[in-house]
Each structure stands twice: as C-alpha cells, then as structure tokens.
Design an enzyme around this catalytic site. Structure first.
Site, PDB file in Angstrom:
ATOM      1  N   HIS A  61      27.578  31.333 -19.365  1.00 47.95           N
ATOM      2  CA  HIS A  61      28.644  30.630 -20.344  1.00 47.95           C
ATOM      3  C   HIS A  61      28.375  31.368 -21.546  1.00 47.95           C
ATOM      4  CE1 HIS A  61      28.657  27.037 -17.528  1.00 47.95           C
ATOM      5  NE2 HIS A  61      29.852  27.554 -17.589  1.00 47.95           N
TER       6      HIS A  61
ATOM      7  N   SER B 170      27.189  26.661 -13.181  1.00 49.42           N
ATOM      8  CA  SER B 170      26.585  25.316 -13.318  1.00 49.42           C
ATOM      9  C   SER B 170      26.380  24.641 -11.920  1.00 49.42           C
ATOM     10  CB  SER B 170      27.498  24.479 -14.147  1.00 49.42           C
ATOM     11  OG  SER B 170      27.789  25.101 -15.416  1.00 49.42           O
TER      12      SER B 170
ATOM     13  N   LYS C 280      35.645  12.320 -13.339  1.00 48.44           N
ATOM     14  CA  LYS C 280      34.845  13.493 -13.003  1.00 48.44           C
ATOM     15  C   LYS C 280      33.333  12.830 -13.058  1.00 48.44           C
ATOM     16  CE  LYS C 280      37.712  17.130 -11.971  1.00 48.44           C
ATOM     17  NZ  LYS C 280      37.461  18.645 -11.870  1.00 48.44           N
TER      18      LYS C 280
ATOM     19  N   ARG D 264      33.339  35.780 -12.344  1.00 46.41           N
ATOM     20  CA  ARG D 264      32.388  36.191 -11.738  1.00 46.41           C
ATOM     21  C   ARG D 264      32.745  37.146 -10.382  1.00 46.41           C
ATOM     22  NH1 ARG D 264      30.260  30.208 -11.280  1.00 46.41           N
ATOM     23  NH2 ARG D 264      32.451  30.370 -10.658  1.00 46.41           N
TER      24      ARG D 264
END
Length: 160
Positions: free
Chosen positions: A17, A127, A41, A90
């Site tokens: 990040h 993460s 969440k 990614r």
C-alpha cells in the site's frame, strides 16, 4: 492542483500500500489516502486505528493526507475535488476485478482511475494474506511497517 485518491480498507496497511501511495505522490500534487468505512464488514482494526496507522506510515510524504469515506468512492472524490483514483495492481486478477469499477466510476462522474503496477518484490503481498499468515504464527516482518507489525501482533494475541 491535481488531486488523487488512493482508496482501500487497509486492514492492515502493508508495504505494498505504502509503495503505491508513494508512487502516486510523485505523479499528483496531492494524494488523499481514503480508508473505506463499512459497518457491515468485519475488520481486524477499527477505521480510526487504520487511519492512525496510515498517518504514521505516510508521515514522510508531504503531499499525502489520510481521510475516511463511506458510500461510493466517486462521491468522496467529488466532495474533495479529486480528478483521479489510484489503484495498485498485483496481477491480472486485480485488473479483472478493478476494471469494471473503474469504468463505472468514470461513467458516473468522469473521475479517471490510474492503475499502478506493484513493485515486483511486493506483488504477492495483500492485507488478507498478511493477516492469515500472522494468525498462524508466520513471520510477516518486512511486509508491513514496524508500527503496524506491533499492532497486528498485539491484536491477534488479544483475539487468540
């Protein structure tokens, strides 16, 4: 002034990040790291904790600020007059996931999405993977800032 937003959950913030934020900071006059807040969440860290970790991690970047948002990222972009959203990629799966959102965001508001490929050395870092490895006792040193590692270790110990 060209302002960009780097949105995410950052639960927890990783070196991946920070790499994307730092690279965005070289491309734009101002970068706002926007922590998504969604009460439905289940996060390891609260929004306030994630904001604090990001502020610590981005402290050396003069043109970077940290904020939070709920709802649509394009509404937040409109609120702060941001011209772009910066997203790290990614690999192909990230692109497949992010492209329709980028197209919808452009359709809704004209805010463009800029895709920045991750640095090769951090391409596998997420993460979710960091949390999973750390939960099972794996060493995630070097994948997250030191201050984040300390908080992550403490939080996981509290939950164990």
């Amino acid at each position: 002034m060209r302002r960009a937003v780097c949105p995410g959950s950052f639960d927890p913030v990783t070196h991946g990040h920070i790499d994307i934020v730092g690279r965005a900071a070289k491309l734009f006059d101002e970068v706002v790291v926007a922590v998504g807040v969604n009460a439905s969440k289940n996060r390891l860290f609260t929004a306030e904790e994630r904001i604090e970790m990001l502020r610590e991690a981005c402290a050396g970047m003069a043109n970077v600020t940290v904020s939070s948002f709920s709802g649509l990222i394009v509404d937040f972009c409109r609120e702060i007059d941001a011209q772009a959203i910066v997203k790290g990629l990614r690999g192909g799966n990230d692109y497949e996931y992010e492209l329709p959102m980028a197209q919808m965001n452009s359709h809704l508001t004209g805010v463009e999405t800029v895709f920045v490929p991750t640095t090769a050395a951090l391409g596998y870092v997420s993460s979710s993977l960091v949390k999973e490895v750390a939960t099972f006792g794996g060493d995630v040193t070097g994948l997250v800032p030191d201050a984040v590692l300390a908080r992550l270790t403490t939080r996981l110990a509290e939950r164990a």
